[in-house]
Motif scaffolding. Structure first.
Motif, short mmCIF file in Angstrom:
data_model
loop_
_atom_site.label_atom_id
_atom_site.label_comp_id
_atom_site.label_asym_id
_atom_site.label_seq_id
_atom_site.Cartn_x
_atom_site.Cartn_y
_atom_site.Cartn_z
N THR A 1 3.65 16.85 -14.00
CA THR A 1 2.51 17.69 -13.64
C THR A 1 1.39 16.91 -12.97
O THR A 1 0.45 17.48 -12.44
N THR A 2 1.48 15.59 -12.97
CA THR A 2 0.45 14.74 -12.38
C THR A 2 1.09 13.73 -11.43
O THR A 2 2.15 13.17 -11.72
N LYS A 3 0.44 13.51 -10.31
CA LYS A 3 0.91 12.51 -9.35
C LYS A 3 -0.13 11.39 -9.28
O LYS A 3 -1.31 11.65 -9.11
N PHE A 4 0.34 10.15 -9.44
CA PHE A 4 -0.51 8.97 -9.32
C PHE A 4 -0.26 8.36 -7.95
O PHE A 4 0.88 8.05 -7.60
N SER A 5 -1.30 8.20 -7.16
CA SER A 5 -1.18 7.66 -5.81
C SER A 5 -1.84 6.29 -5.74
O SER A 5 -2.81 6.02 -6.45
N TYR A 6 -1.31 5.45 -4.86
CA TYR A 6 -1.88 4.12 -4.67
C TYR A 6 -1.63 3.69 -3.23
O TYR A 6 -0.70 4.16 -2.58
N GLY A 7 -2.50 2.83 -2.75
CA GLY A 7 -2.34 2.40 -1.38
C GLY A 7 -3.23 1.23 -1.03
O GLY A 7 -4.05 0.77 -1.83
N VAL A 8 -3.05 0.78 0.20
CA VAL A 8 -3.87 -0.29 0.77
C VAL A 8 -4.34 0.22 2.13
O VAL A 8 -3.54 0.75 2.91
N VAL A 9 -5.63 0.08 2.40
CA VAL A 9 -6.19 0.50 3.68
C VAL A 9 -7.01 -0.64 4.27
O VAL A 9 -7.61 -1.42 3.55
N LEU A 10 -7.00 -0.70 5.60
CA LEU A 10 -7.83 -1.67 6.30
C LEU A 10 -9.16 -1.00 6.63
O LEU A 10 -9.18 0.16 7.04
N THR A 11 -10.24 -1.72 6.45
CA THR A 11 -11.55 -1.17 6.76
C THR A 11 -12.42 -2.24 7.40
O THR A 11 -12.41 -3.40 6.97
N SER A 12 -13.15 -1.84 8.41
CA SER A 12 -14.04 -2.78 9.10
C SER A 12 -15.27 -3.11 8.27
O SER A 12 -15.94 -4.11 8.52
N GLU A 13 -15.58 -2.29 7.27
CA GLU A 13 -16.75 -2.52 6.42
C GLU A 13 -16.51 -3.59 5.36
O GLU A 13 -17.46 -4.17 4.84
N ALA A 14 -15.27 -3.85 5.01
CA ALA A 14 -14.96 -4.78 3.91
C ALA A 14 -15.04 -6.23 4.39
O ALA A 14 -14.52 -6.57 5.45
N GLU A 15 -15.68 -7.06 3.57
CA GLU A 15 -15.68 -8.50 3.83
C GLU A 15 -14.65 -9.21 2.97
O GLU A 15 -14.20 -10.31 3.29
N ASN A 16 -14.29 -8.59 1.84
CA ASN A 16 -13.29 -9.10 0.90
C ASN A 16 -12.48 -7.91 0.39
O ASN A 16 -12.81 -6.76 0.69
N LEU A 17 -11.47 -8.20 -0.40
CA LEU A 17 -10.76 -7.11 -1.05
C LEU A 17 -11.71 -6.35 -1.95
O LEU A 17 -12.57 -6.95 -2.61
N SER A 18 -11.56 -5.04 -1.98
CA SER A 18 -12.31 -4.20 -2.92
C SER A 18 -11.38 -3.06 -3.33
O SER A 18 -10.31 -2.89 -2.75
N ILE A 19 -11.79 -2.29 -4.32
CA ILE A 19 -10.89 -1.25 -4.83
C ILE A 19 -11.67 0.00 -5.20
O ILE A 19 -12.82 -0.07 -5.60
N LYS A 20 -11.00 1.13 -5.01
CA LYS A 20 -11.56 2.42 -5.41
C LYS A 20 -10.56 3.10 -6.34
O LYS A 20 -9.35 3.06 -6.10
N HIS A 21 -11.09 3.71 -7.40
CA HIS A 21 -10.26 4.45 -8.34
C HIS A 21 -10.89 5.82 -8.54
O HIS A 21 -12.00 5.92 -9.06
N GLU A 22 -10.20 6.86 -8.09
CA GLU A 22 -10.69 8.22 -8.27
C GLU A 22 -9.55 9.22 -8.07
O GLU A 22 -8.61 8.95 -7.33
N ASN A 23 -9.64 10.33 -8.76
CA ASN A 23 -8.67 11.42 -8.61
C ASN A 23 -7.22 10.97 -8.70
O ASN A 23 -6.41 11.24 -7.82
N ASN A 24 -6.87 10.25 -9.78
CA ASN A 24 -5.50 9.76 -9.98
C ASN A 24 -5.00 8.90 -8.83
O ASN A 24 -3.83 8.93 -8.46
N SER A 25 -5.89 8.11 -8.26
CA SER A 25 -5.54 7.29 -7.11
C SER A 25 -6.26 5.94 -7.18
O SER A 25 -7.42 5.87 -7.58
N ILE A 26 -5.53 4.89 -6.79
CA ILE A 26 -6.12 3.57 -6.64
C ILE A 26 -5.89 3.15 -5.18
O ILE A 26 -4.75 3.19 -4.69
#
Length: 121
Positions: free
Chosen positions: A36-61
């Motif tokens: 009944t629940t789907k857990f999603s995860y991924g890696v995205v490139l962003t021009s705003e990031a200077e280092n690795l960072s992480i977001k966790h929201e809505n069953n997603s990392i």
């Protein structure tokens, strides 16, 4: 893509095809369906990031990687990127993104797209 979460550390491992997709497309995602629940995860490139960072929201990392590093990652010999962030609760969260090498021991998982393990040469 594999994720290992242990305590205050999160490690993402990507195969050759996944690193190439990330470098070319700027993002890569996967998910695990728990019925009944789907857990999603991924890696995205962003021009705003200077280092690795992480977001966790809505069953997603989602691990965010500096775009300049990610665009060239497939074509270079860099194996890992890491960064430690201070969370809003004050603890240190260690982030690691790495190319996935073939295992040295026997395993049942398909490793045909993993990077050759340098310890095997």
């Amino acid at each position: 893509m594999k994720i290992r979460i242990k305590g205050d550390s999160i490690r993402f491992r990507l195969t050759q095809t996944e690193v190439q997709a990330l470098s070319n497309n700027g993002k890569i995602y996967d998910s695990t369906n728990f019925g009944t629940t789907k857990f999603s995860y991924g890696v995205v490139l962003t021009s705003e990031a200077e280092n690795l960072s992480i977001k966790h929201e809505n069953n997603s990392i989602v691990l965010e990687m500096p775009e300049a590093n990610g665009k060239s990652w497939f074509s270079n010999d860099i194996i890992t990127f890491d960064h430690t962030i201070k969370t809003t609760s004050g603890n240190d969260l260690y982030l690691l993104l790495e190319k996935d090498f073939t295992c040295l021991d026997n395993t049942i998982e398909d490793q045909s797209d993993n990077y050759p393990n340098p310890k095997l040469s």
